[in-house]
Scaffold this active site. Structure first.
Site: not given
Length: 621
Positions: A570, A513
Site C-alpha cells: 500500500e 493495494h
C-alpha cells in the site's frame, strides 16, 4: 679693399656679391609685375567670354527632408551592401551544420521525481482538472460534507485520498503538503530545471484549498475543525458500507461518508494544519492575496490548537487506529517555526524557543526512536528547520542557547544515520530500519534521506565542510552518500533487484493495494461487494498507479507482491511526500542546477538586530 672683422678675420667688400644682389632685386620686381598682370588678363577674358556657368548640385526630395543626391546614393548603397552582407551571414549560419553539446540524460532521481509527483494526481478527490493526466481517474467525492445536516461544513469537496482507500485523513495529508512546500522553498531551482515547479505548486494548492474548507478560515477564532472524511471502521464484524468494507472505484462510491470533527483536544492536528498553510504561504508569496489568506488561516488554526490542548486522536477510535498521534509538543514547535517564517512575528519564535517546549517535545530524551522523522513525530524536522535560522541569520540572544541545542541535536541525529555508529539496524541489502523492523519502512527512510541531504546543503551553503560526531569530523559528502544509498535501494539497488516505485524501471510491484488501480475502467459500476473480485484477484492491476511508493520490504529484504497485504503493497500520501522531497534534493547534481535557496524562507523575517533608539529632541536654547 680690405677691412678687419671685429671678431678677428679679414673683412672684404665683395663687389661680385653686390652685383648679384642688384640682379636679384630686379628679378623680384619683374615677378611682382607678372603677378599683377595675370588677374588683369583673366578679367579681360571674362569681358570677352562672359561669366563661367557654375555647376549646380543635385538634390533628392524625400518628402520630409531634402538631401544631396550624392549622399542619398551613398547611403542607399551602404544599406543595400549591409543587407546583402547580413543575408549572406544568415545563410551561412543556417546552412552550416552546428555541433551542439549533447544534453546529458536526466538522472534517475529526476526520472523518479516525475513519476512520484504523478501519484498525487491519482489521489485527488473532487472535480478533477482536465490536465490531471491520469486516464483511469475521474470526478469523485462530490457530495463530501453536503449530507451533514446542521453542520457548518457543507462543502468538503477536494483534497486527497490517503492511501489505497478513499478516506481523507487531514493529519497525514497536512504533513504531506508541508513536506511538498518545504521541498519547493528549498529547491525551487531544481523543480524548475526538471520542469515540475508549476506541477508541484498546483498539487500543494489542491491540498491547501481543501484545508481552508475544513474550518471557518475567514473568522478570527474557531471552535472546531474537520479531522476526517469517510470511514474505515470494520471492528466487531461491522458490515456497514464504508471505505474499508467496500472495494469500489472512488468515482462509483454511493455510500455515506461521515465527517469527523475535532472540538476538544486538537493541538497536533491544528498545529500541523497551520504548518501546511504557513509553508504554502511562502511558496505562493508572489500571489499576495492567496498567500495572505493562507497566513490568516494558519494563525487562526494555530491559536485554536494552543487553546484546545490535547491529541486529536484521543477522541476518536478510527484516528487512534489508523493515524494515532503520540504527542502534540513536536507539532507546536514544527508549526510555530513555520508560523515564524511565514509571518516574521517574533512571538512565535519566543514561544517555540522556550526550554520547556523543547523538553516536552522530547528534544533531550534520546531513546530508540529519536531522530525518526514522520507524519507522527516532527521533532527532527523542526530542529533542522530551526538550525537553519542559526546557521544563516544567527539571531543571538536570547535565542542562541536553545537554537544551539537544536543544532547540536540535529548533528547527533545525522550521526545516528551513519552505519558506523549502529544506532539503527540495517537490512543485509542496506535499508536503514528506522522503525526497528516494523512493517512499512520506506516512508521513514525517505524522510531521513531528505533531512540528511538538506543538512548537507545547509552546511555547504554556510561554508562549513562537515560536522563532528564526538571527536571525529565527517564531511558533508558522507550524508549525501547515506541519502543516495537509501533512495538507490528504493529505486532497485537491492537484493530483489526491483524498484519499489511503481513505473520506475522494468521490475516493480504489480498488485498495489489500491482500489482505483485494481478495478478496470470499463463502464461497469461495481457495487460495494462487487469489487471484491478485483480485490482478491491474482492478476496484476489493470491500471498502473505510476509513481506510487509502496510500503516496502521486510527486515530480511523480502517482499510479497500481494494486493491484500497492505504492509507490503500500500502506498500513502505521507510516504510519497517524503520520497518527492528526497528525490528533488538529490536530483540534478550532474547539471549543477544549484542547491538550496538560502533566502526565500526568510522573506517575511525582519532584521533581528535591535531597533535603533529614536533621535534626540531638537535642541532649544
Amino acid at each position: 679693399m680690405y677691412g678687419r672683422d671685429p671678431w678677428g678675420g679679414p673683412l672684404e667688400i665683395n663687389t661680385a656679391d653686390s652685383a648679384t644682389d642688384d640682379d636679384r632685386s630686379r628679378n623680384l620686381n619683374d615677378l611682382d609685375r607678372a603677378a599683377l598682370s595675370r588677374p588683369l588678363d583673366e578679367t579681360q577674358q571674362s569681358w570677352l567670354l562672359g561669366p563661367t556657368e557654375q555647376k549646380k548640385k543635385k538634390y533628392v526630395d524625400l518628402g520630409c527632408i531634402i538631401v544631396s543626391r550624392k549622399i542619398f546614393v551613398w547611403t542607399v548603397g551602404t544599406l543595400v551592401a549591409a543587407a546583402l552582407l547580413a543575408g549572406f551571414i544568415t545563410l551561412i549560419v543556417k546552412t552550416v551544420p552546428r555541433h551542439h553539446p549533447k544534453t546529458p540524460p536526466p538522472d534517475n532521481y529526476t526520472i523518479a521525481l516525475h513519476k512520484a509527483l504523478k501519484f498525487f494526481n491519482a489521489q485527488k478527490s473532487g472535480k478533477l482538472p482536465k490536465h490531471n493526466n491520469v486516464s483511469w481517474r475521474g470526478n469523485s467525492g462530490l457530495q463530501d460534507g453536503k449530507g451533514e445536516t446542521g453542520s457548518f461544513y457543507k462543502d468538503l469537496v477536494g483534497g486527497y485520498y490517503d492511501a489505497g482507500d478513499a478516506i481523507k485523513f487531514n493529519f497525514p495529508m497536512a504533513y504531506a503538503m508541508t513536506m511538498l512546500s518545504w521541498s519547493v522553498i528549498e529547491y525551487s531551482a531544481k523543480y524548475e530545471a526538471a520542469g515540475e515547479l508549476t506541477h508541484v505548486k498546483e498539487l500543494i494548492k489542491w491540498g491547501t484549498d481543501y484545508f481552508l474548507k475544513t474550518f471557518n478560515s475567514t473568522a478570527d477564532s474557531i471552535d472546531d475543525l474537520v479531522s476526517q472524511v469517510g470511514s474505515g471502521n470494520t471492528d466487531d464484524g461491522n458490515t456497514d458500507p464504508n471505505d474499508h468494507y467496500c472495494w469500489m472505484r472512488p468515482e462509483d462510491m454511493d455510500y455515506k461518508r461521515p465527517v469527523t470533527t475535532c472540538n476538544g483536544g486538537c493541538s497536533d492536528l491544528a498545529a500541523e494544519m497551520a504548518a501546511a498553510l504557513a509553508s504554502a504561504s511562502i511558496v505562493f508569496k508572489d500571489n499576495k492575496e492567496y498567500s495572505k489568506k493562507l497566513v490568516h488561516g494558519a494563525k487562526v488554526v494555530y491559536q485554536f490548537g494552543r487553546t484546545r490542548r490535547g491529541r486529536y486522536s484521543a477522541g476518536t477510535a478510527e484516528s487512534s487506529k489508523f493515524y494515532n498521534s503520540s504527542m502534540y509538543w513536536d507539532e507546536f514547535i514544527w508549526g510555530g517555526a513555520w508560523m515564524y517564517y511565514a509571518t516574521g512575528n517574533v512571538t512565535y519564535l519566543n514561544l517555540i524557543t522556550q526550554p520547556t517546549m523543547a523538553k516536552h517535545a522530547g528534544a533531550f530524551w534520546g531513546g530508540p526512536y529519536y531522530g525518526v522523522f514522520s507524519w507522527d513525530n516532527k521533532l527532527a524536522g523542526a530542529q533542522l528547520l530551526l538550525s537553519r535560522l542559526r546557521l544563516f541569520l544567527s539571531p543571538g540572544y536570547p535565542y542562541e542557547e536553545i537554537l544551539r541545542t537544536f543544532h547540536n541535536q540535529t548533528s547527533i541525529v545525522m550521526c545516528s544515520y551513519l552505519p558506523i555508529f549502529n544506532k539503527f539496524n540495517r537490512t543485509n541489502g542496506g535499508l536503514i530500519e528506522l522503525n526497528h523492523g516494523a512493517p512499512q519502512p520506506l516512508q521513514y527512510s525517505v524522510n531521513a534521506a531528505f533531512l540528511a541531504t538538506l543538512y548537507s546543503d545547509y552546511l555547504d551553503a554556510a561554508d562549513t565542510p562537515g560536522w563532528y560526531c564526538g571527536p571525529n569530523f565527517y564531511s558533508t559528502s558522507v550524508l549525501r552518500d547515506f541519502a543516495r544509498s537509501q533512495i538507490d535501494y528504493i529505486l532497485g539497488k537491492n537484493p530483489r533487484k526491483m524498484s519499489y516505485v511503481v513505473g520506475f524501471g522494468t521490475k516493480y510491484p504489480r498488485h498495489v493495494h489500491h482500489r482505483g488501480a485494481s478495478i478496470p475502467k470499463n463502464k461497469v459500476k461495481y457495487n460495494c461487494k462487487g469489487g471484491w473480485k478485483w480485490r482478491d484477484s491474482k492478476k496484476p492491476n489493470p491500471n498502473t498507479i505510476e509513481g506510487a511508493m509502496v510500503a516496502g520490504p521486510d527486515k530480511r529484504d523480502g517482499y510479497r507482491d500481494v494486493r491484500m497485504n497492505y504492509n507490503y503493497t500500500e502506498p500513502t500520501l505521507a510516504g510519497n511526500a517524503g520520497l518527492v522531497a528526497a528525490l528533488v534534493a538529490l536530483s540534478g547534481e550532474e547539471e549543477a542546477t544549484g542547491k538550496i535557496d538560502k533566502n526565500t524562507i526568510f522573506s517575511a523575517v525582519p532584521p533581528l538586530f535591535p531597533t535603533p533608539p529614536p533621535p534626540p529632541a531638537p535642541w532649544k536654547p
